[in-house]
Design a protein around this motif. Structure first.
Motif, mmCIF file in Angstrom:
data_model
loop_
_atom_site.group_PDB
_atom_site.id
_atom_site.type_symbol
_atom_site.label_atom_id
_atom_site.label_comp_id
_atom_site.label_asym_id
_atom_site.label_seq_id
_atom_site.Cartn_x
_atom_site.Cartn_y
_atom_site.Cartn_z
ATOM 1 N N LYS A 26 -47.049 29.404 -12.173
ATOM 2 C CA LYS A 26 -46.959 28.356 -11.162
ATOM 3 C C LYS A 26 -45.677 27.543 -11.305
ATOM 4 O O LYS A 26 -45.032 27.214 -10.313
ATOM 5 C CB LYS A 26 -48.185 27.444 -11.238
ATOM 6 C CG LYS A 26 -49.431 28.096 -10.696
ATOM 7 C CD LYS A 26 -50.597 27.151 -10.665
ATOM 8 C CE LYS A 26 -51.811 27.870 -10.117
ATOM 9 N NZ LYS A 26 -52.962 26.986 -9.983
ATOM 10 N N SER A 27 -45.284 27.216 -12.536
ATOM 11 C CA SER A 27 -44.052 26.444 -12.713
ATOM 12 C C SER A 27 -42.840 27.280 -12.322
ATOM 13 O O SER A 27 -41.867 26.749 -11.776
ATOM 14 C CB SER A 27 -43.923 25.949 -14.150
ATOM 15 O OG SER A 27 -43.772 27.036 -15.044
ATOM 16 N N GLU A 29 -42.838 29.570 -9.940
ATOM 17 C CA GLU A 29 -42.836 29.597 -8.476
ATOM 18 C C GLU A 29 -42.272 28.287 -7.912
ATOM 19 O O GLU A 29 -41.499 28.295 -6.956
ATOM 20 C CB GLU A 29 -44.251 29.821 -7.956
ATOM 21 C CG GLU A 29 -44.769 31.225 -8.179
ATOM 22 C CD GLU A 29 -46.221 31.386 -7.781
ATOM 23 O OE1 GLU A 29 -46.881 30.378 -7.456
ATOM 24 O OE2 GLU A 29 -46.696 32.532 -7.801
ATOM 25 N N ILE A 30 -42.645 27.175 -8.509
ATOM 26 C CA ILE A 30 -42.146 25.882 -8.048
ATOM 27 C C ILE A 30 -40.639 25.788 -8.271
ATOM 28 O O ILE A 30 -39.901 25.308 -7.403
ATOM 29 C CB ILE A 30 -42.894 24.732 -8.762
ATOM 30 C CG1 ILE A 30 -44.346 24.685 -8.285
ATOM 31 C CG2 ILE A 30 -42.216 23.397 -8.516
ATOM 32 C CD1 ILE A 30 -45.224 23.759 -9.082
ATOM 33 N N ALA A 31 -40.179 26.256 -9.421
ATOM 34 C CA ALA A 31 -38.740 26.225 -9.700
ATOM 35 C C ALA A 31 -37.980 27.110 -8.721
ATOM 36 O O ALA A 31 -36.892 26.754 -8.254
ATOM 37 C CB ALA A 31 -38.482 26.667 -11.132
ATOM 38 N N GLU A 33 -38.903 27.920 -5.623
ATOM 39 C CA GLU A 33 -38.908 27.272 -4.311
ATOM 40 C C GLU A 33 -37.904 26.129 -4.262
ATOM 41 O O GLU A 33 -37.203 25.946 -3.273
ATOM 42 C CB GLU A 33 -40.304 26.746 -3.993
ATOM 43 C CG GLU A 33 -41.318 27.824 -3.709
ATOM 44 C CD GLU A 33 -42.727 27.275 -3.549
ATOM 45 O OE1 GLU A 33 -42.897 26.043 -3.650
ATOM 46 O OE2 GLU A 33 -43.645 28.082 -3.343
ATOM 47 N N THR A 34 -37.810 25.373 -5.349
ATOM 48 C CA THR A 34 -36.875 24.246 -5.394
ATOM 49 C C THR A 34 -35.439 24.733 -5.333
ATOM 50 O O THR A 34 -34.628 24.201 -4.576
ATOM 51 C CB THR A 34 -37.097 23.424 -6.677
ATOM 52 O OG1 THR A 34 -38.451 22.997 -6.705
ATOM 53 C CG2 THR A 34 -36.204 22.213 -6.704
#
Length: 55
Positions: A26-27, A29-31, A33-34
């Motif tokens: 999850k982290s 994926e967030i990185a 996307e950012t």
């Protein structure tokens, strides 16, 4: 045959490893996307400034 305490510890270790795996995914994926969001960002430049630079 493993005793009950060893089986409980193994189960606990497996659950901790699985939860850490999910958090890492999850982290990541967030990185991703950012970083993609920053790469695709284009600031808007007012036309007046562009016309001033042209002259």
């Amino acid at each position: 045959m493993k005793n009950m305490k060893q089986m409980l510890l193994d189960g606990f270790k497996n659950n901790v490893a699985k939860s850490m795996e999910v958090m890492a995914i999850k982290s990541g994926e967030i990185a991703m996307e950012t970083s993609c969001g920053f790469l695709l960002y284009e600031p808007t430049i007012p036309e007046e400034l562009l016309k001033l630079n042209k002259n």
